[in-house]
Write a protein that holds these residues in place. Structure first.
Motif: not given
Length: 260
Positions: A162-165, A218-219, A234-235
């Motif tokens: 997953s990539t919040p937000p 980046l993340a 969780t990215i």
């Protein structure tokens, strides 16, 4: 509003479908928390505590709390995390002991349905530092080399990304292979630095700048481990968070290979 992870907001994006780029509503996305800011040893919790202080930071625990009504959430945190007695919790919440005990029973029942059988703290201790380091390095090295199959080999069959937000998320290796996690373009485009977040392993991901002079933030990838594989990535696509985790503002070229 309650804060959520993408999987609490909607179903996963199936393999073969493009990843949606819609943002979660403002102020509703769970954010990562640096371990170093906890500042309190688990032993300072009272005898009533059921959860280690670091367990209460884990993403699964934080996400599960969001589904509890405020009174149940407060009772559970006071009793099971901070270790207050029923009398102390009742005084703090300005209510009665039977009310606190009833809220706590309902909260525990709800969490039993949402939390994994084993916390990350138990999993990490069972693996040991050497095996954890090897898994994290294998995962990061595979990403840096751009080897998708090698990345997938570090994941469980039902792994999620997953990539919040952002709303979109993927589940299962076929879908994850098409996710934002996977490297694209010729290596070496990525570099990683190790850190900790929410009591879990984490990696700061860096992307090579257009001029090739450095790697830029980046993340933040927070890893959830199950068995000897990674079950969730969780990215957090918010590189402005890097200073909170003592991650460098950039990495020099040729610095591929996970750094501590």
């Amino acid at each position: 509003p309650k804060r959520v992870l993408p999987m609490d907001y909607g179903p996963p994006t199936p393999a073969g479908e493009p990843q949606p780029e819609r943002l979660l509503p403002a102020g509703t996305s769970i954010e990562p928390y640096p371990d170093e800011r906890v500042g309190i040893a688990p032993s300072t919790s009272g005898p009533e505590a059921r959860f280690e202080r670091r367990e209460s930071l884990e993403l699964a625990f934080v996400a599960a709390l969001q589904h509890l009504p405020p009174g149940q959430r407060a009772a559970l945190v006071l009793r099971d995390v901070l270790g207050f007695s029923a009398k102390e919790a009742a005084e703090t919440l300005e209510t009665t002991v039977p009310s606190v005990n009833g809220a706590l029973r309902r909260a525990r029942a709800a969490l039993d349905h949402r939390l994994p059988d084993q916390s990350q703290q138990v999993t990490l201790r069972a693996m040991g530092d050497r095996r954890l380091r090897e898994l994290a390095e294998r995962f990061a090295d595979s990403l840096e080399r751009g080897e998708v199959d090698a990345v997938l080999d570090t994941l469980t069959e039902d792994a999620t990304v997953s990539t919040p937000p952002y709303e979109g998320w993927r589940k299962g290796k076929d879908a994850v292979a098409e996710s934002w996690l996977m490297p694209s373009g010729p290596p070496p485009r990525l570099a990683y630095a190790s850190t900790r977040a929410n009591g879990q392993l984490a990696l700061g991901a860096y992307l090579i700048a257009d001029d090739g002079a450095s790697y830029r933030p980046l993340a933040l990838d927070v890893l959830t481990i199950r068995g000897d594989r990674i079950s969730d990535v969780t990215i957090f696509r918010t590189p402005e968070l890097f200073p909170r985790f003592a991650l460098p503002e950039g990495l020099p070229p040729g610095n591929n290979g996970t750094t501590d």
